[in-house]
Design a protein around this motif. Structure first.
Motif, mmCIF file in Angstrom:
data_model
loop_
_atom_site.group_PDB
_atom_site.id
_atom_site.type_symbol
_atom_site.label_atom_id
_atom_site.label_comp_id
_atom_site.label_asym_id
_atom_site.label_seq_id
_atom_site.Cartn_x
_atom_site.Cartn_y
_atom_site.Cartn_z
ATOM 1 N N TRP A 26 0.830 -1.212 0.000
ATOM 2 C CA TRP A 26 0.000 0.000 0.000
ATOM 3 C C TRP A 26 0.861 1.258 0.000
ATOM 4 O O TRP A 26 0.580 2.234 -0.709
ATOM 5 N N ARG A 38 0.824 4.080 -2.887
ATOM 6 C CA ARG A 38 0.577 5.492 -2.552
ATOM 7 C C ARG A 38 1.703 6.385 -3.047
ATOM 8 O O ARG A 38 1.475 7.440 -3.630
ATOM 9 N N ARG A 76 -5.896 6.407 -11.931
ATOM 10 C CA ARG A 76 -6.736 5.254 -12.275
ATOM 11 C C ARG A 76 -6.660 4.906 -13.754
ATOM 12 O O ARG A 76 -6.792 3.744 -14.143
ATOM 13 N N MET A 103 -3.055 -4.058 -4.066
ATOM 14 C CA MET A 103 -3.326 -2.691 -3.648
ATOM 15 C C MET A 103 -3.585 -1.764 -4.834
ATOM 16 O O MET A 103 -4.355 -0.806 -4.722
ATOM 17 N N SER A 162 -7.070 0.301 -5.166
ATOM 18 C CA SER A 162 -7.100 1.756 -5.319
ATOM 19 C C SER A 162 -7.790 2.197 -6.599
ATOM 20 O O SER A 162 -7.890 3.394 -6.866
ATOM 21 N N GLU A 197 -0.812 4.130 7.318
ATOM 22 C CA GLU A 197 -0.924 3.163 6.229
ATOM 23 C C GLU A 197 -1.129 1.749 6.770
ATOM 24 O O GLU A 197 -1.883 0.957 6.199
#
Length: 386
Positions: free
Chosen positions: A153, A157, A163, A182, A186, A331
Motif C-alpha cells: 500500500w 501510494r 486510475r 493494492m 485503489s 498506512e
C-alpha cells in the motif's frame, strides 16, 4: 515459552523465558507469523545487512553470532501489559502491531534485532501505541498479512498512479503480489504483471492483474491492450510540435499560459508507473532501457548488492526513479481495515502453514518460486512441512 532462534544461519527451537513488558509495552500471544523475504536474506546475510543499516543510522540490526528470534509479520491476542500503559484492550483481544519497540529514544526492529525478539515464538512484545485491534472478526491468518500488504500500500501510494494510467509490476513474489492487490483496490484499471515463474503468474492473476506476462516469451511493454501515444523520444518531440501547431491557431490567447497552467496542475504527457519488485542487480538498468519515456519507476524490491545504471538513459527519457521502504502507522492501520472490510483479499498469498519445528523446511521451500509465496508459522501447530 517455545521459540525458534537463529544463530549463524541455523534454526533451533528452544525454551525461552516469557517476555517481560517494559513501559508502554504489552505481551501478545502469537497466533500466526509470516516469513518475509527480508527474513530469508537476514538468515544468511545479516552481517552485510547490519553494515548497510549502520550506514543509514540504525546500529542494532541482528548479527550472525547472536541468537535472534526472527519474525515481524504477526497477529495475536493480548496477554499482559507493562507499566505506563492504558490497558486499552481486554486479555484475549485479537491485535496486530507495527514490528518496532522503543526503549527511551532507542528504536528496535522486532524480529531483526536481538533486543526485540520477534514472532517465531509463542509470545512477542509490542508497543501499545503501535498496536491495533483486529476488526470485523478477521482471521489470524489474514490479519498477519497486514504488515506485508502495508508495504504494498505504501508503494502504491508513493507511486501516485492515476486510475487511467497503466501500472506494470515486474516480479510477482509476495511484495509484487501485495502491490498488485493494492493497485486494484485503489481503482487502477490496467495492471500488467510479469514474472518467469508459472506459479507466481497464477497468483498474480488471482490477486487481480489484468494482464500476466512470461517475460521469457513476451515483452510486458507490448502486452498492454491500451496503446500509449509515447513509446520513444520521437513521440515526445512530436507531441510538442502537435501542441504548438494547435495552440498557434487560437487567436488572442497567449499560448504559453496553457503551458503554465499545465505545469501548475502537473498535467501533461506521462508514461506508465512501473513497480520494480525483483531486487536483483541489473534489473534497474534493464527497466531504464526498456521503459517508455516519462515513466515513473518505483523501486520496491530490495537489492542487497551494489548495482550499475546508465543515468543518461534515464535522463534522455526523463524517467523518474522513486525508492520506497516500509509504511507509516496510518498506512498500517488503513491496510488492516482494507483487509477486514473485504476491499483487499490477501488469501492468494498464503500457500502454506507450519509449526515452529517446520521453520527450517519452510525456508527451504521458499527458496524456490515454483510453489510457495507466503508461508505462515503457527506457534501452537505441529506441521513440520508447508
Amino acid at each position: 515459552m517455545r521459540a525458534a532462534t537463529v544463530t549463524k544461519g541455523e534454526f533451533e527451537v528452544r525454551e525461552l523465558p516469557e517476555p517481560t513488558p517494559g513501559p508502554g509495552q504489552l505481551v501478545v500471544n502469537v497466533l500466526r507469523c509470516g516469513i518475509c523475504g527480508s527474513d530469508l536474506h537476514a538468515r544468511l546475510h545479516c552481517d552485510e545487512l547490519a553494515e548497510l543499516a549502520a550506514a543509514t543510522g540504525y546500529r542494532h540490526f541482528m548479527r550472525s553470532e547472536q541468537s535472534v528470534v526472527m519474525g515481524h509479520e504477526f497477529s495475536g491476542a493480548v496477554a499482559d501489559y507493562g507499566p505506563g500503559t492504558r490497558r486499552r484492550w481486554k486479555p484475549g483481544t485479537p491485535v496486530v502491531a507495527l514490528p518496532i519497540l522503543r526503549s527511551g529514544r532507542e528504536p528496535q526492529l522486532t524480529g531483526l534485532s536481538v533486543h526485540a525478539p520477534g514472532g517465531y515464538a509463542e509470545q512477542v512484545l509490542v508497543q501499545e501505541s503501535m498496536t491495533f485491534e483486529v476488526p470485523n472478526g478477521l482471521s489470524a491468518e489474514h490479519a498477519a498479512l497486514t504488515e506485508p500488504m502495508a508495504v504494498g500500500w505504501h508503494a502504491v501510494r508513493r507511486g501516485r498512479v492515476g486510475r487511467g494510467q497503466t501500472a506494470f509490476v515486474i516480479g510477482c513474489g509476495p511484495i509484487g503480489l501485495a502491490v498488485i492487490s493494492m493497485l486494484k483496490a485503489s481503482g487502477v484499471r490496467l495492471v500488467i504483471a510479469s514474472d518467469f515463474s508459472p506459479r507466481r503468474r497464477e497468483l498474480a492473476a488471482a490477486c487481480g492483474a489484468d494482464v500476466v506476462v512470461d517475460p521469457a516469451v513476451d515483452s510486458p511493454w507490448t502486452a498492454s491492450p491500451k496503446k500509449s501515444r509515447i513509446t520513444g523520444a520521437a513521440d515526445v518531440l512530436n507531441l510538442g510540435f502537435d501542441a504548438m501547431e494547435r495552440l498557434r491557431r487560437l487567436p488572442n490567447i497567449p499560448w504559453w499560459y496553457v503551458f503554465r497552467l499545465a505545469h501548475t496542475l502537473n498535467k501533461g504527457p506521462a508514461g506508465p508507473v512501473i513497480f520494480e519488485c525483483v531486487g536483483v542487480p541489473g534489473i534497474l538498468d534493464q527497466l531504464l532501457t526498456a521503459a517508455p519515456p516519462m515513466s515513473r519507476i518505483v523501486v520496491v524490491g530490495v537489492c542487497m548488492e551494489s548495482d550499475r545504471i546508465h543515468p543518461a538513459t534515464a535522463i534522455n527519457k526523463e524517467i523518474e526513479l522513486r525508492f520506497v521502504l516500509g509504511y507509516d502507522p496510518g498506512e498500517f492501520r488503513d491496510t488492516l481495515h482494507m483487509i477486514a472490510d473485504g476491499k483487499v483479499d490477501p488469501s492468494p498469498l498464503i500457500t502454506g502453514t507450519v509449526g515452529l519445528d517446520g521453520i527450517d523446511a519452510a525456508y527451504t521451500a521458499l527458496a524456490s518460486p515454483d510453489r510457495h509465496a507466503k508461508i505462515l508459522i503457527d506457534p501452537s501447530g505441529t506441521a513440520t512441512a508447508p
